[in-house]
Design an enzyme around this catalytic site. Structure first.
Site, short mmCIF file in Angstrom:
data_model
loop_
_atom_site.label_atom_id
_atom_site.label_comp_id
_atom_site.label_asym_id
_atom_site.label_seq_id
_atom_site.Cartn_x
_atom_site.Cartn_y
_atom_site.Cartn_z
N ASP A 32 16.12 6.93 -45.36
CA ASP A 32 17.06 7.41 -44.77
C ASP A 32 18.17 7.70 -46.08
O ASP A 32 18.06 7.40 -47.20
CB ASP A 32 17.77 6.52 -43.87
CG ASP A 32 18.87 7.22 -42.87
OD1 ASP A 32 18.20 7.24 -41.70
OD2 ASP A 32 19.72 7.73 -43.18
N VAL A 57 15.80 13.32 -47.82
CA VAL A 57 14.29 13.66 -47.69
C VAL A 57 13.92 14.94 -48.05
O VAL A 57 12.58 15.33 -47.98
CB VAL A 57 13.58 13.29 -46.13
CG1 VAL A 57 13.64 11.52 -46.07
CG2 VAL A 57 14.62 13.59 -45.17
N ASN A 83 10.90 11.98 -38.63
CA ASN A 83 12.12 11.70 -37.72
C ASN A 83 13.64 12.31 -38.23
O ASN A 83 14.40 12.88 -37.17
CB ASN A 83 12.26 10.53 -37.26
CG ASN A 83 13.48 10.19 -36.24
OD1 ASN A 83 13.57 10.51 -35.38
ND2 ASN A 83 14.28 9.62 -36.84
N TYR A 148 19.22 24.90 -35.48
CA TYR A 148 18.82 24.07 -35.24
C TYR A 148 17.46 24.27 -34.21
O TYR A 148 16.33 23.81 -34.35
CB TYR A 148 19.55 23.02 -33.90
CG TYR A 148 18.87 21.67 -33.78
CD1 TYR A 148 18.93 20.54 -34.56
CD2 TYR A 148 18.41 21.55 -32.34
CE1 TYR A 148 18.12 19.37 -33.95
CE2 TYR A 148 17.80 20.33 -31.97
CZ TYR A 148 17.87 19.14 -32.65
OH TYR A 148 17.14 18.27 -32.34
N1 LIG Z 1 19.28 12.54 -29.63
C1 LIG Z 1 18.67 13.45 -29.20
O1 LIG Z 1 19.05 14.00 -27.97
C2 LIG Z 1 17.46 14.19 -29.60
C3 LIG Z 1 16.80 15.07 -28.95
C4 LIG Z 1 15.68 15.89 -29.26
C5 LIG Z 1 15.29 15.60 -30.57
N2 LIG Z 1 15.86 14.59 -31.27
C6 LIG Z 1 15.49 14.52 -32.70
O2 LIG Z 1 15.27 13.43 -33.10
C7 LIG Z 1 15.53 13.00 -34.30
C8 LIG Z 1 16.40 11.77 -34.50
O3 LIG Z 1 17.30 12.18 -33.80
P1 LIG Z 1 18.59 10.79 -33.62
O4 LIG Z 1 19.27 11.35 -32.36
O5 LIG Z 1 17.97 9.54 -33.84
O6 LIG Z 1 19.69 11.40 -34.78
P2 LIG Z 1 20.74 10.19 -35.70
O7 LIG Z 1 21.79 11.28 -36.16
O8 LIG Z 1 21.45 9.14 -34.49
O9 LIG Z 1 19.72 9.58 -36.70
C9 LIG Z 1 19.27 10.48 -37.84
C10 LIG Z 1 19.16 9.82 -38.84
O10 LIG Z 1 18.39 10.61 -40.06
C11 LIG Z 1 19.21 10.61 -41.25
N3 LIG Z 1 19.22 11.56 -42.06
C12 LIG Z 1 19.72 12.86 -41.62
N4 LIG Z 1 19.72 13.77 -42.67
C13 LIG Z 1 18.84 13.22 -43.50
C14 LIG Z 1 18.26 13.59 -44.79
N5 LIG Z 1 18.41 14.82 -45.40
N6 LIG Z 1 17.55 12.59 -45.61
C15 LIG Z 1 17.30 11.33 -45.11
N7 LIG Z 1 17.78 10.86 -43.85
C16 LIG Z 1 18.46 11.70 -42.96
C17 LIG Z 1 20.48 9.97 -40.91
O11 LIG Z 1 21.22 9.24 -41.57
C18 LIG Z 1 20.35 8.94 -39.57
O12 LIG Z 1 20.01 7.83 -39.84
C19 LIG Z 1 15.84 14.25 -34.93
O13 LIG Z 1 14.84 14.99 -35.74
C20 LIG Z 1 16.58 14.99 -33.89
O14 LIG Z 1 16.40 16.34 -34.10
C21 LIG Z 1 17.11 14.04 -31.04
#
Ligand SMILES: NC(=O)c1ccc[n+]([C@@H]2O[C@H](COP(=O)([O-])OP(=O)(O)OC[C@H]3O[C@@H](n4cnc5c(N)ncnc54)[C@H](O)[C@@H]3O)[C@@H](O)[C@H]2O)c1
Length: 202
Positions: A32, A57, A83, A148
Protein backbone atom coordinates in the site's frame (compact mmCIF):
# COMPACT_ATOMS: atom_id res chain seq x y z
CA UNK A 1 2.58 -22.53 3.62
CA UNK A 2 0.85 -20.77 0.72
CA UNK A 3 1.78 -17.15 0.03
CA UNK A 4 -0.48 -14.32 -1.13
CA UNK A 5 0.15 -10.71 -2.10
CA UNK A 6 -2.59 -8.15 -1.57
CA UNK A 7 -2.26 -4.60 -2.89
CA UNK A 8 -4.17 -1.71 -1.36
CA UNK A 9 -4.16 -3.71 1.87
CA UNK A 10 -4.30 -0.81 4.34
CA UNK A 11 -8.08 -0.42 4.22
CA UNK A 12 -11.33 -1.31 2.50
CA UNK A 13 -11.65 -4.39 0.28
CA UNK A 14 -7.88 -5.04 0.42
CA UNK A 15 -7.84 -5.18 4.19
CA UNK A 16 -10.79 -7.60 4.30
CA UNK A 17 -9.19 -9.75 1.60
CA UNK A 18 -5.95 -9.95 3.58
CA UNK A 19 -7.86 -10.94 6.72
CA UNK A 20 -9.76 -13.69 4.88
CA UNK A 21 -6.53 -15.06 3.40
CA UNK A 22 -4.84 -14.94 6.82
CA UNK A 23 -7.74 -16.88 8.34
CA UNK A 24 -7.19 -19.48 5.59
CA UNK A 25 -3.52 -19.75 6.66
CA UNK A 26 -1.81 -17.80 3.87
CA UNK A 27 1.47 -15.99 4.55
CA UNK A 28 0.99 -12.44 3.31
CA UNK A 29 2.81 -9.63 1.59
CA UNK A 30 0.80 -6.45 2.13
CA UNK A 31 1.33 -3.53 -0.27
CA UNK A 32 0.00 0.00 0.00
CA UNK A 33 0.98 3.67 -0.11
CA UNK A 34 0.27 3.83 3.63
CA UNK A 35 1.32 1.63 6.54
CA UNK A 36 -1.12 -1.27 6.90
CA UNK A 37 -1.33 -0.91 10.69
CA UNK A 38 -4.80 -2.35 11.34
CA UNK A 39 -4.39 -5.09 8.72
CA UNK A 40 -1.01 -6.09 10.17
CA UNK A 41 -2.53 -6.40 13.65
CA UNK A 42 -5.41 -8.54 12.39
CA UNK A 43 -3.17 -10.77 10.27
CA UNK A 44 -0.68 -11.28 13.09
CA UNK A 45 -3.54 -12.25 15.43
CA UNK A 46 -4.37 -14.97 12.90
CA UNK A 47 -0.83 -16.28 13.47
CA UNK A 48 0.47 -16.14 9.90
CA UNK A 49 3.74 -14.73 8.57
CA UNK A 50 3.46 -11.23 7.13
CA UNK A 51 5.65 -8.71 5.29
CA UNK A 52 4.84 -5.18 4.15
CA UNK A 53 6.13 -3.22 1.15
CA UNK A 54 5.07 0.42 1.05
CA UNK A 55 5.05 2.62 -2.04
CA UNK A 56 3.22 3.34 -5.27
CA UNK A 57 2.37 0.03 -6.94
CA UNK A 58 2.52 1.68 -10.37
CA UNK A 59 6.29 2.18 -9.94
CA UNK A 60 8.53 -0.58 -11.27
CA UNK A 61 11.00 -0.06 -8.38
CA UNK A 62 8.24 -0.77 -5.83
CA UNK A 63 7.18 -3.91 -7.71
CA UNK A 64 10.83 -5.02 -7.74
CA UNK A 65 11.08 -4.50 -3.96
CA UNK A 66 7.99 -6.66 -3.52
CA UNK A 67 9.44 -9.44 -5.66
CA UNK A 68 12.69 -9.36 -3.67
CA UNK A 69 10.78 -9.44 -0.35
CA UNK A 70 8.78 -12.49 -1.45
CA UNK A 71 11.75 -14.30 -3.00
CA UNK A 72 13.97 -13.80 0.05
CA UNK A 73 11.35 -14.62 2.69
CA UNK A 74 9.39 -17.43 1.01
CA UNK A 75 10.79 -18.16 -2.44
CA UNK A 76 7.29 -18.80 -3.85
CA UNK A 77 3.95 -17.12 -4.47
CA UNK A 78 0.51 -18.67 -4.82
CA UNK A 79 -1.94 -15.75 -5.06
CA UNK A 80 -1.73 -12.16 -6.28
CA UNK A 81 -4.70 -9.91 -5.54
CA UNK A 82 -4.44 -6.70 -7.58
CA UNK A 83 -6.81 -4.64 -5.47
CA UNK A 84 -5.23 -1.18 -5.11
CA UNK A 85 -7.19 1.35 -7.11
CA UNK A 86 -8.25 4.97 -7.22
CA UNK A 87 -11.63 6.47 -7.99
CA UNK A 88 -12.09 9.54 -10.18
CA UNK A 89 -15.51 11.08 -10.64
CA UNK A 90 -15.82 14.04 -13.01
CA UNK A 91 -17.67 14.90 -16.23
CA UNK A 92 -15.59 13.75 -19.22
CA UNK A 93 -15.33 17.25 -20.69
CA UNK A 94 -13.47 18.47 -17.56
CA UNK A 95 -10.93 15.63 -17.25
CA UNK A 96 -7.30 16.59 -17.98
CA UNK A 97 -5.12 14.07 -19.80
CA UNK A 98 -2.68 13.91 -16.91
CA UNK A 99 -5.42 12.97 -14.42
CA UNK A 100 -6.81 10.39 -16.86
CA UNK A 101 -3.37 8.82 -17.26
CA UNK A 102 -2.83 8.69 -13.48
CA UNK A 103 -5.99 6.58 -13.08
CA UNK A 104 -4.72 4.23 -15.80
CA UNK A 105 -1.32 3.99 -14.08
CA UNK A 106 -2.77 2.88 -10.73
CA UNK A 107 -5.76 0.85 -11.92
CA UNK A 108 -4.29 -0.79 -15.03
CA UNK A 109 -0.50 -0.40 -15.38
CA UNK A 110 0.18 -1.47 -11.77
CA UNK A 111 -1.82 -4.74 -12.06
CA UNK A 112 0.08 -5.46 -15.30
CA UNK A 113 3.51 -4.81 -13.72
CA UNK A 114 2.66 -6.95 -10.68
CA UNK A 115 1.12 -9.73 -12.79
CA UNK A 116 4.19 -9.73 -15.03
CA UNK A 117 6.62 -9.91 -12.07
CA UNK A 118 4.76 -12.45 -9.93
CA UNK A 119 3.31 -14.26 -12.94
CA UNK A 120 6.90 -15.09 -13.94
CA UNK A 121 7.39 -16.80 -10.55
CA UNK A 122 4.05 -18.60 -10.91
CA UNK A 123 4.93 -19.79 -14.42
CA UNK A 124 8.22 -21.21 -13.07
CA UNK A 125 6.20 -23.05 -10.39
CA UNK A 126 3.53 -24.01 -12.97
CA UNK A 127 0.89 -22.87 -10.47
CA UNK A 128 -0.68 -19.71 -9.16
CA UNK A 129 -3.75 -17.52 -9.19
CA UNK A 130 -4.07 -13.83 -10.05
CA UNK A 131 -7.23 -12.00 -9.02
CA UNK A 132 -7.79 -8.52 -10.43
CA UNK A 133 -10.32 -6.37 -8.59
CA UNK A 134 -12.17 -4.67 -11.43
CA UNK A 135 -15.70 -3.28 -11.01
CA UNK A 136 -19.13 -3.23 -12.56
CA UNK A 137 -17.65 -0.04 -14.05
CA UNK A 138 -15.57 -2.39 -16.19
CA UNK A 139 -18.70 -4.00 -17.64
CA UNK A 140 -21.06 -1.10 -18.33
CA UNK A 141 -20.92 2.61 -18.98
CA UNK A 142 -21.49 4.84 -15.93
CA UNK A 143 -21.52 8.62 -16.40
CA UNK A 144 -18.77 10.84 -14.96
CA UNK A 145 -16.19 8.06 -14.73
CA UNK A 146 -14.39 8.17 -18.09
CA UNK A 147 -10.93 7.36 -16.69
CA UNK A 148 -12.12 4.92 -14.01
CA UNK A 149 -14.42 3.05 -16.43
CA UNK A 150 -11.70 2.89 -19.08
CA UNK A 151 -9.22 1.56 -16.52
CA UNK A 152 -11.60 -1.15 -15.30
CA UNK A 153 -12.66 -2.15 -18.85
CA UNK A 154 -8.93 -2.37 -19.61
CA UNK A 155 -8.29 -4.46 -16.50
CA UNK A 156 -10.92 -6.97 -17.62
CA UNK A 157 -9.26 -7.09 -21.05
CA UNK A 158 -5.86 -7.65 -19.42
CA UNK A 159 -7.36 -10.41 -17.24
CA UNK A 160 -8.81 -12.22 -20.27
CA UNK A 161 -5.50 -11.92 -22.12
CA UNK A 162 -3.39 -13.30 -19.25
CA UNK A 163 -5.89 -16.11 -18.74
CA UNK A 164 -5.53 -17.00 -22.43
CA UNK A 165 -1.71 -16.82 -22.29
CA UNK A 166 -1.08 -18.49 -18.95
CA UNK A 167 -4.17 -20.61 -18.23
CA UNK A 168 -2.70 -23.63 -20.00
CA UNK A 169 0.52 -23.28 -18.00
CA UNK A 170 -0.98 -23.60 -14.52
CA UNK A 171 -1.53 -19.89 -13.81
CA UNK A 172 -5.14 -18.74 -13.53
CA UNK A 173 -6.18 -15.12 -13.99
CA UNK A 174 -9.64 -13.90 -13.01
CA UNK A 175 -11.37 -10.61 -12.32
CA UNK A 176 -14.00 -9.80 -9.73
CA UNK A 177 -16.44 -6.99 -10.48
CA UNK A 178 -17.92 -5.62 -7.25
CA UNK A 179 -20.89 -3.31 -7.23
CA UNK A 180 -21.03 -0.66 -4.54
CA UNK A 181 -19.07 -1.51 -1.38
CA UNK A 182 -19.12 0.77 1.64
CA UNK A 183 -15.38 1.44 2.05
CA UNK A 184 -13.15 4.46 2.65
CA UNK A 185 -13.15 4.96 -1.17
CA UNK A 186 -16.92 5.44 -1.10
CA UNK A 187 -16.67 7.80 1.88
CA UNK A 188 -14.18 9.93 -0.11
CA UNK A 189 -16.37 9.79 -3.25
CA UNK A 190 -19.44 10.92 -1.31
CA UNK A 191 -17.44 13.68 0.45
CA UNK A 192 -16.40 14.92 -3.03
CA UNK A 193 -20.07 15.27 -3.97
CA UNK A 194 -19.72 13.14 -7.13
CA UNK A 195 -21.98 10.44 -5.73
CA UNK A 196 -24.69 10.31 -3.07
CA UNK A 197 -26.79 7.62 -1.43
CA UNK A 198 -29.65 8.79 -3.71
CA UNK A 199 -27.65 8.23 -6.93
CA UNK A 200 -26.44 4.88 -5.61
CA UNK A 201 -30.00 3.70 -4.98
CA UNK A 202 -31.22 4.98 -8.41
N1 LIG B 1 -15.75 0.49 -2.92
C1 LIG B 1 -16.46 0.18 -3.98
O1 LIG B 1 -17.67 0.44 -4.06
C2 LIG B 1 -15.81 -0.54 -5.14
C3 LIG B 1 -16.65 -1.05 -6.16
C4 LIG B 1 -16.08 -1.72 -7.23
C5 LIG B 1 -14.70 -1.88 -7.30
N2 LIG B 1 -13.91 -1.37 -6.31
C6 LIG B 1 -12.47 -1.54 -6.46
O2 LIG B 1 -11.99 -2.25 -5.33
C7 LIG B 1 -10.64 -1.87 -5.07
C8 LIG B 1 -10.53 -1.43 -3.61
O3 LIG B 1 -11.48 -0.40 -3.38
P1 LIG B 1 -11.77 0.17 -1.92
O4 LIG B 1 -13.16 0.68 -1.95
O5 LIG B 1 -11.37 -0.82 -0.89
O6 LIG B 1 -10.78 1.43 -1.94
P2 LIG B 1 -10.07 2.25 -0.75
O7 LIG B 1 -9.80 3.63 -1.30
O8 LIG B 1 -10.88 2.15 0.50
O9 LIG B 1 -8.69 1.48 -0.57
C9 LIG B 1 -7.75 1.47 -1.61
C10 LIG B 1 -6.38 1.23 -1.03
O10 LIG B 1 -5.45 1.24 -2.13
C11 LIG B 1 -4.33 2.04 -1.76
N3 LIG B 1 -3.73 2.63 -2.94
C12 LIG B 1 -4.28 3.55 -3.77
N4 LIG B 1 -3.41 3.88 -4.72
C13 LIG B 1 -2.29 3.17 -4.50
C14 LIG B 1 -1.03 3.10 -5.14
N5 LIG B 1 -0.73 3.85 -6.22
N6 LIG B 1 -0.09 2.26 -4.65
C15 LIG B 1 -0.37 1.51 -3.56
N7 LIG B 1 -1.54 1.54 -2.90
C16 LIG B 1 -2.49 2.36 -3.38
C17 LIG B 1 -4.90 3.11 -0.82
O11 LIG B 1 -3.88 3.70 -0.01
C18 LIG B 1 -5.94 2.32 -0.04
O12 LIG B 1 -5.39 1.75 1.12
C19 LIG B 1 -10.30 -0.74 -6.06
O13 LIG B 1 -9.60 -1.27 -7.16
C20 LIG B 1 -11.67 -0.24 -6.48
O14 LIG B 1 -11.65 0.35 -7.77
C21 LIG B 1 -14.43 -0.71 -5.24
Amino acid sequence: MKIAIVTGAAQGIGRQTAEVLAAAGYGLLLMDLHACVATMDAVKRAGVEVEEVLGDVSEQAVVQRAVEAVRSRWGRVDVLVNNAGISFIAPAETVEGKAFLRVLEVNLLAPFLLAKAFGAMMLEQKSGSIVNVASIAGLVGIADRSAYNASKHGLIGLTRTLAAEWGGRGVRCNAVCPGWVKTEMDVADQAGGGITMRTLKA
